[in-house]
Design a protein around this motif. Structure first.
Motif, short mmCIF file in Angstrom:
data_model
loop_
_atom_site.label_atom_id
_atom_site.label_comp_id
_atom_site.label_asym_id
_atom_site.label_seq_id
_atom_site.Cartn_x
_atom_site.Cartn_y
_atom_site.Cartn_z
N ALA A 263 7.08 3.25 10.24
CA ALA A 263 8.28 4.05 9.78
C ALA A 263 9.43 2.95 9.51
O ALA A 263 10.09 3.34 8.78
CB ALA A 263 8.49 4.90 11.12
N LEU A 264 9.40 1.96 10.36
CA LEU A 264 10.51 0.96 10.26
C LEU A 264 10.19 0.31 8.88
O LEU A 264 11.26 -0.19 8.26
CB LEU A 264 10.51 -0.08 11.40
CG LEU A 264 10.97 0.49 12.64
CD1 LEU A 264 10.46 -0.49 13.95
CD2 LEU A 264 12.47 0.88 12.63
N ALA A 265 8.98 0.03 8.48
CA ALA A 265 9.06 -0.59 7.11
C ALA A 265 9.35 0.12 6.05
O ALA A 265 9.91 -0.42 5.12
CB ALA A 265 7.28 -1.06 6.73
N LYS A 290 3.27 -7.97 11.52
CA LYS A 290 2.28 -8.14 10.74
C LYS A 290 1.85 -6.84 9.91
O LYS A 290 1.63 -6.78 8.71
CB LYS A 290 1.08 -8.65 11.46
CG LYS A 290 -0.09 -8.71 10.52
CD LYS A 290 -1.29 -9.35 11.11
CE LYS A 290 -2.76 -9.42 10.73
NZ LYS A 290 -3.81 -10.17 11.44
N ARG A 291 1.85 -5.69 10.81
CA ARG A 291 1.42 -4.40 10.49
C ARG A 291 2.38 -3.82 9.39
O ARG A 291 2.20 -3.35 8.34
CB ARG A 291 1.54 -3.28 11.48
CG ARG A 291 1.01 -1.81 10.84
CD ARG A 291 0.74 -1.06 11.99
NE ARG A 291 0.09 0.34 11.75
CZ ARG A 291 -0.44 1.32 12.18
NH1 ARG A 291 -0.41 1.15 13.66
NH2 ARG A 291 -0.86 2.35 11.54
N MET A 292 4.04 -4.19 9.56
CA MET A 292 5.02 -3.70 8.61
C MET A 292 4.69 -4.39 7.34
O MET A 292 4.80 -4.06 6.25
CB MET A 292 6.46 -4.27 9.17
CG MET A 292 6.68 -3.55 10.31
SD MET A 292 8.20 -4.15 11.11
CE MET A 292 9.47 -3.74 9.70
N LYS A 293 4.35 -5.84 7.46
CA LYS A 293 3.96 -6.59 6.06
C LYS A 293 2.98 -6.07 5.36
O LYS A 293 2.88 -5.83 4.12
CB LYS A 293 4.25 -7.90 6.54
CG LYS A 293 5.43 -8.54 6.89
CD LYS A 293 5.28 -10.16 6.92
CE LYS A 293 6.72 -10.69 7.11
NZ LYS A 293 6.98 -12.21 7.16
N ALA A 294 1.86 -5.89 6.11
CA ALA A 294 0.65 -5.46 5.60
C ALA A 294 0.59 -4.16 4.77
O ALA A 294 0.18 -3.98 3.68
CB ALA A 294 -0.50 -5.27 6.58
N ALA A 295 1.72 -3.01 5.38
CA ALA A 295 1.69 -1.95 4.52
C ALA A 295 2.26 -1.87 3.30
O ALA A 295 2.20 -1.46 2.36
CB ALA A 295 2.66 -1.04 5.69
N ARG A 296 3.73 -2.89 3.44
CA ARG A 296 4.41 -3.24 2.34
C ARG A 296 3.56 -3.89 1.28
O ARG A 296 3.48 -3.37 0.18
CB ARG A 296 5.53 -4.03 2.61
CG ARG A 296 6.11 -4.53 1.21
CD ARG A 296 7.18 -3.25 0.93
NE ARG A 296 7.99 -3.55 -0.30
CZ ARG A 296 7.39 -3.60 -1.62
NH1 ARG A 296 6.14 -3.31 -1.70
NH2 ARG A 296 8.17 -3.64 -2.35
N SER A 297 2.80 -4.75 1.71
CA SER A 297 1.90 -5.23 0.52
C SER A 297 0.80 -4.49 -0.02
O SER A 297 0.46 -4.54 -1.03
CB SER A 297 1.27 -6.87 1.09
OG SER A 297 0.19 -7.55 0.46
N ALA A 298 0.24 -3.43 0.73
CA ALA A 298 -1.12 -2.81 0.35
C ALA A 298 -0.53 -1.78 -0.46
O ALA A 298 -1.09 -1.31 -1.29
CB ALA A 298 -1.62 -2.21 1.59
N SER A 299 0.86 -1.45 -0.36
CA SER A 299 1.40 -0.44 -1.21
C SER A 299 1.56 -0.61 -2.62
O SER A 299 1.50 0.26 -3.38
CB SER A 299 2.77 -0.04 -0.64
OG SER A 299 3.77 -1.13 -0.94
N GLU A 328 -6.69 0.10 8.08
CA GLU A 328 -5.31 0.57 8.56
C GLU A 328 -4.39 0.09 7.63
O GLU A 328 -3.30 0.94 7.24
CB GLU A 328 -5.16 -0.23 10.08
CG GLU A 328 -3.64 0.02 10.57
CD GLU A 328 -3.59 -0.88 11.95
OE1 GLU A 328 -3.57 -0.09 12.88
OE2 GLU A 328 -2.92 -1.97 11.67
N ALA A 329 -4.33 -1.17 7.23
CA ALA A 329 -3.38 -1.32 6.15
C ALA A 329 -3.49 -0.60 4.96
O ALA A 329 -2.29 -0.21 4.19
CB ALA A 329 -3.15 -3.01 5.83
N ALA A 330 -4.61 -0.30 4.47
CA ALA A 330 -4.76 0.45 3.10
C ALA A 330 -4.19 1.83 3.42
O ALA A 330 -3.63 2.32 2.51
CB ALA A 330 -6.26 0.74 2.93
#
Length: 413
Positions: A263-265, A290-299, A328-330
């Motif tokens: 949500a914050l990402a 790490k999860r924020m960045k992984a979400a942004r990268s995977a998008s 998870e990141a996907a």
């Protein structure tokens, strides 16, 4: 208005043992706050906090006399944790404020339930129940709870001046439990006193924001916070409000949409540097960062997700995303891209892709560094370079090359 609680948690032997210990020598005890509020709303009761007329030293003595473990977790402020049958209960002596300091207060212990209630934040949080489930409402919290109306106790400005974190708690409780419009007197007070947020620690702000962004009415509440000039004071961003609203519209489809990190990402509405700024500003954990960045990268991994009209995602792209990002990141990445596309929960591209990301197997790369060493690749950076070549070829083959073919690619044979 009267109420009575009949929930199973109230009759647990461990809790009743605490009542047995505290309600001696003329003292009384009641469960207070969240457990009472949530039970009356039909929600799960998590932490069960207890208030008592006994002072902290007396609580310690009573616990010892009844064979309960007592831990003075906040003794000077009136709090002792009693542990019975492996279950901890936070017990706090009745208090009233002598002097407030904007983030804390000088208190004295007393025996007045009314005074104890009046020093709390919102009427729905100042509900008590005794060991028999009878609910006590010193400040009119039951009608507010029934209406799901978050209202400060007494003068909102005085309550906020006691602790400026209550500005964020006002919005967070509305996002979690509220219905209808925000309390008008509350909005006026938090807007007037918003500069007081500058004196709060980043850790306290971060704790509230984590809870707020994952609450059911977070999207409209964040909008109200922006209108009140609060968002720019607590986040290192002006906020990607529209994508955040679209993310929360996906809640029924994906519980991951409620993840504070995701949500914050989405709310950051920026790149990696912006995510770092927000993580620093809110003192997020390394795992959250790490999860924020992984979400942004995977998008950005599947081709076409960034376009106005995303193309259908092939099985190859699904496998590629799962392999490069992990499940998870996907899923986080898909939800991030979906929110930014703004195409709604019934989108014909993202919805089936979400289902496939949940069900598809993650490809397992069949080659290791040990395999390359055994094949004669010199130790050191050459192993990593050879593995990278093989992995790229494996992805390009839609994960079809076998171990022998990958060895040939890696070694140049």
């Amino acid at each position: 208005m009267t109420a009575r609680i009949t929930a199973d948690w109230l009759h647990e032997p461990a809790l009743q043992a605490v009542f047995d210990a505290l309600e001696t020598d003329g003292d009384t005890a009641r469960v207070v706050g969240g457990a009472v509020r949530n039970t009356l709303l039909g929600l799960p009761a998590t932490d069960i906090d207890i208030s008592t007329t006994a002072e902290p030293s007396a609580v310690m003595e009573k616990a010892a006399a009844h064979g309960l473990k007592a831990v003075p977790t906040g003794f000077d402020h009136g709090t002792v944790t009693l542990v019975t049958r492996g279950t901890p209960y936070e017990v706090t002596s009745l208090r009233e404020d002598v002097e407030t300091h904007g983030r804390s207060a000088t208190v004295r212990f007393g025996r007045s339930w009314q005074h104890d209630a009046e020093r709390r934040d919102f009427t729905m949080n100042a509900l008590y129940c005794d060991r028999h489930g009878i609910v006590y409402d010193p400040v009119g919290g039951l009608p507010d709870l029934q209406a799901r109306h978050v209202r400060f106790i007494g003068d909102p400005r005085l309550r906020i001046a006691e602790d400026y974190l209550r500005i964020l708690r006002f919005f967070r409780f509305h996002a979690q439990y509220g219905a209808g419009d925000l309390d008008a007197a509350g909005i006026a007070a938090v807007t007037e006193l918003r500069d007081g947020l500058a004196g709060l620690s980043a850790e306290r702000i971060g704790m509230e924001m984590r809870k707020l962004v994952s609450a059911p009415r977070a999207a409209e509440t964040i909008q109200a916070m922006r209108d009140a000039g609060i968002v720019s004071r607590v986040l290192a961003t002006h906020g990607g409000l529209r994508p955040f609203q679209d993310l929360r519209a996906l809640d029924p489809l994906a519980p991951e949409a409620c993840s504070p990190a995701l949500a914050l990402a989405v709310l950051s509405d920026g790149g990696e540097a912006d995510l770092d700024d927000m993580a620093d500003h809110l003192r997020l954990s390394n795992a959250e960062r790490k999860r924020m960045k992984a979400a942004r990268s995977a998008s950005d991994i599947p081709r076409g997700w960034g376009e106005a009209r995303p193309a259908p995602v092939s099985d190859t792209e699904i496998r590629r995303l799962l392999f490069l990002a992990g499940r998870e990141a996907a899923i986080d990445g898909l939800l991030h891209a979906w929110a930014n596309a703004g195409t709604g929960p019934e989108d014909p591209v993202f919805l089936p892709a979400l289902e496939r990301l949940r069900e598809a197997e993650i490809p397992v790369f069949p080659l290791t560094g040990k395999d390359l060493l055994a094949a004669g690749v010199p130790a050191g950076p050459h192993v990593g370079e050879a593995l990278a070549r093989a992995q790229a070829a494996w992805i390009d083959s839609d994960f079809s090359l076998d171990r022998d073919a990958l060895l040939a690619v890696a070694t140049g044979a």
